[in-house]
Motif scaffolding. Structure first.
Motif, short mmCIF file in Angstrom:
data_model
loop_
_atom_site.label_atom_id
_atom_site.label_comp_id
_atom_site.label_asym_id
_atom_site.label_seq_id
_atom_site.Cartn_x
_atom_site.Cartn_y
_atom_site.Cartn_z
N LYS A 51 0.82 -1.22 0.00
CA LYS A 51 0.00 0.00 0.00
C LYS A 51 0.85 1.27 0.00
O LYS A 51 0.38 2.33 -0.42
N ILE A 52 2.08 1.18 0.48
CA ILE A 52 2.97 2.35 0.48
C ILE A 52 3.11 2.89 -0.94
O ILE A 52 3.26 4.09 -1.15
N ARG A 53 3.01 2.02 -1.93
CA ARG A 53 3.13 2.44 -3.33
C ARG A 53 2.01 3.37 -3.77
O ARG A 53 2.12 4.03 -4.78
N GLU A 54 0.92 3.42 -3.00
CA GLU A 54 -0.20 4.30 -3.34
C GLU A 54 0.00 5.72 -2.83
O GLU A 54 -0.79 6.61 -3.14
N VAL A 55 1.01 5.94 -2.01
CA VAL A 55 1.30 7.28 -1.50
C VAL A 55 1.81 8.14 -2.65
O VAL A 55 2.66 7.71 -3.43
N ARG A 56 1.29 9.37 -2.76
CA ARG A 56 1.70 10.29 -3.82
C ARG A 56 2.23 11.57 -3.22
O ARG A 56 1.60 12.08 -2.30
N PRO A 57 3.30 12.14 -3.70
CA PRO A 57 4.30 11.46 -4.51
C PRO A 57 4.98 10.36 -3.68
O PRO A 57 4.88 10.35 -2.46
N THR A 58 5.63 9.46 -4.37
CA THR A 58 6.31 8.36 -3.71
C THR A 58 7.28 8.87 -2.66
O THR A 58 7.96 9.86 -2.87
N ILE A 59 7.32 8.20 -1.51
CA ILE A 59 8.26 8.58 -0.45
C ILE A 59 9.58 7.88 -0.73
O ILE A 59 9.72 6.69 -0.49
N SER A 60 10.53 8.63 -1.26
CA SER A 60 11.83 8.02 -1.53
C SER A 60 12.64 7.98 -0.23
O SER A 60 12.54 8.87 0.61
N GLY A 61 13.39 6.93 -0.06
CA GLY A 61 14.21 6.78 1.13
C GLY A 61 13.52 6.05 2.27
O GLY A 61 14.13 5.82 3.31
N LEU A 62 12.25 5.67 2.09
CA LEU A 62 11.56 4.91 3.12
C LEU A 62 12.18 3.52 3.19
O LEU A 62 12.40 2.88 2.16
N SER A 63 12.49 3.04 4.39
CA SER A 63 13.11 1.73 4.52
C SER A 63 12.49 0.96 5.69
O SER A 63 11.82 1.54 6.54
N HIS A 64 12.73 -0.33 5.69
CA HIS A 64 12.27 -1.16 6.80
C HIS A 64 13.28 -2.26 7.08
O HIS A 64 14.06 -2.63 6.21
N LYS A 65 13.25 -2.74 8.32
CA LYS A 65 14.08 -3.89 8.66
C LYS A 65 13.35 -4.72 9.70
O LYS A 65 12.47 -4.23 10.41
N LEU A 66 13.71 -5.99 9.75
CA LEU A 66 13.13 -6.92 10.72
C LEU A 66 14.16 -7.20 11.80
O LEU A 66 15.36 -7.30 11.51
N CYS A 67 13.70 -7.34 13.04
CA CYS A 67 14.57 -7.69 14.17
C CYS A 67 13.90 -8.82 14.94
O CYS A 67 12.68 -8.86 15.06
N ILE A 68 14.72 -9.70 15.48
CA ILE A 68 14.19 -10.79 16.29
C ILE A 68 14.59 -10.55 17.74
O ILE A 68 15.76 -10.35 18.05
N ALA A 69 13.59 -10.53 18.61
CA ALA A 69 13.80 -10.28 20.03
C ALA A 69 14.24 -11.55 20.74
O ALA A 69 14.16 -12.66 20.19
N GLU A 70 14.68 -11.40 22.00
CA GLU A 70 15.12 -12.54 22.82
C GLU A 70 14.01 -13.56 23.01
O GLU A 70 14.29 -14.75 23.21
N ASN A 71 12.76 -13.12 22.96
CA ASN A 71 11.65 -14.05 23.13
C ASN A 71 11.28 -14.75 21.81
O ASN A 71 10.30 -15.46 21.72
N GLY A 72 12.11 -14.53 20.76
CA GLY A 72 11.93 -15.19 19.48
C GLY A 72 10.92 -14.53 18.56
O GLY A 72 10.67 -15.02 17.46
N LYS A 73 10.35 -13.43 18.99
CA LYS A 73 9.33 -12.76 18.18
C LYS A 73 9.99 -11.73 17.26
O LYS A 73 10.95 -11.07 17.62
N THR A 74 9.41 -11.59 16.06
CA THR A 74 9.93 -10.68 15.05
C THR A 74 9.18 -9.36 15.10
O THR A 74 7.95 -9.34 15.21
N ILE A 75 9.93 -8.25 15.02
CA ILE A 75 9.31 -6.95 14.90
C ILE A 75 9.81 -6.31 13.60
O ILE A 75 10.82 -6.74 13.04
N ALA A 76 9.08 -5.32 13.13
CA ALA A 76 9.48 -4.58 11.93
C ALA A 76 9.62 -3.11 12.31
O ALA A 76 8.81 -2.57 13.06
N ILE A 77 10.66 -2.49 11.78
CA ILE A 77 10.89 -1.06 12.01
C ILE A 77 10.84 -0.36 10.65
O ILE A 77 11.62 -0.70 9.76
N LEU A 78 9.91 0.57 10.52
CA LEU A 78 9.80 1.37 9.30
C LEU A 78 10.43 2.73 9.58
O LEU A 78 10.06 3.39 10.55
N GLU A 79 11.37 3.13 8.74
CA GLU A 79 11.99 4.44 8.88
C GLU A 79 11.46 5.35 7.79
O GLU A 79 11.61 5.06 6.60
#
Length: 190
Positions: free
Chosen positions: A81-109
């Motif tokens: 859905k981010i592709r529907e944003v106008r104008p496109t947000i250049s430089g938007l990034s994301h990464k996944l991290c795994i916590a000690e409890n084994g759960k995955t989170i996502a960080i959108l910058e």
């Protein structure tokens, strides 16, 4: 960007540039996209998916990491859905991290908008302290000038040149030793 789960857990509260979202619920994709647009239109920021807000008293410390593992399709939908944003947000990034409890989170910058407001479905959102606000047309214009997105010298407007036939215009012509009566012609040469 935040590099560790400890950094995430040490954030005392949501702010204009930090938002925690549990990746669940019927309208979560729409809300995350609105927050992406709102943050870009303000100062940029981070959206941390799969972590309960610090103000949610049910969850403390590592228990706040709920993860996105059961809802990864919602993350895919957000990224689509981010592709529907106008104008496109250049430089938007994301990464996944795994916590000690084994759960995955996502960080959108989300980077700060520098040239124009971003919108989703013709709606412009602005990030406030801990929430988003949909801007009306007057607010968009006013803030556009304040942020330098709009400049009066870039706008073309129709002008009735007869309005310039004033005492001030005559004084301006005399000061520059300009003769002639056709205002359009005088201004083109000036």
């Amino acid at each position: 960007m935040i590099d560790s789960i400890d950094e995430i857990l040490s954030i005392p509260e949501e702010t204009q540039t930090i938002e925690f979202k549990r990746l669940e619920g019927d309208h979560i994709v729409r809300k995350v996209i609105q927050t992406i647009v709102a943050m870009a239109n303000a100062e940029g920021g981070l959206i941390i998916l799969g972590v309960a807000d610090t103000e949610d008293s049910k969850f403390k410390d590592l228990d706040r990491i709920l993860g996105i593992d059961d809802n990864k399709e919602l993350l895919d939908e957000i990224l689509d859905k981010i592709r529907e944003v106008r104008p496109t947000i250049s430089g938007l990034s994301h990464k996944l991290c795994i916590a000690e409890n084994g759960k995955t989170i996502a960080i959108l910058e989300i980077p700060k908008a520098t040239e124009s407001f971003h919108s989703i479905k013709d709606e412009v959102w602005m990030r406030l302290h801990k929430s988003n606000k949909k801007l009306g047309p007057h607010e968009i214009v006013k803030l556009g000038y304040a942020k330098g997105f709009e400049k009066a010298d870039k706008e073309l407007v129709d002008l009735d040149f007869k309005l310039l036939e004033t005492e001030y215009f005559d004084t301006w012509k005399k000061a520059r030793d300009i003769s002639g009566k056709d205002i359009k012609e005088i201004l083109e040469k000036a």
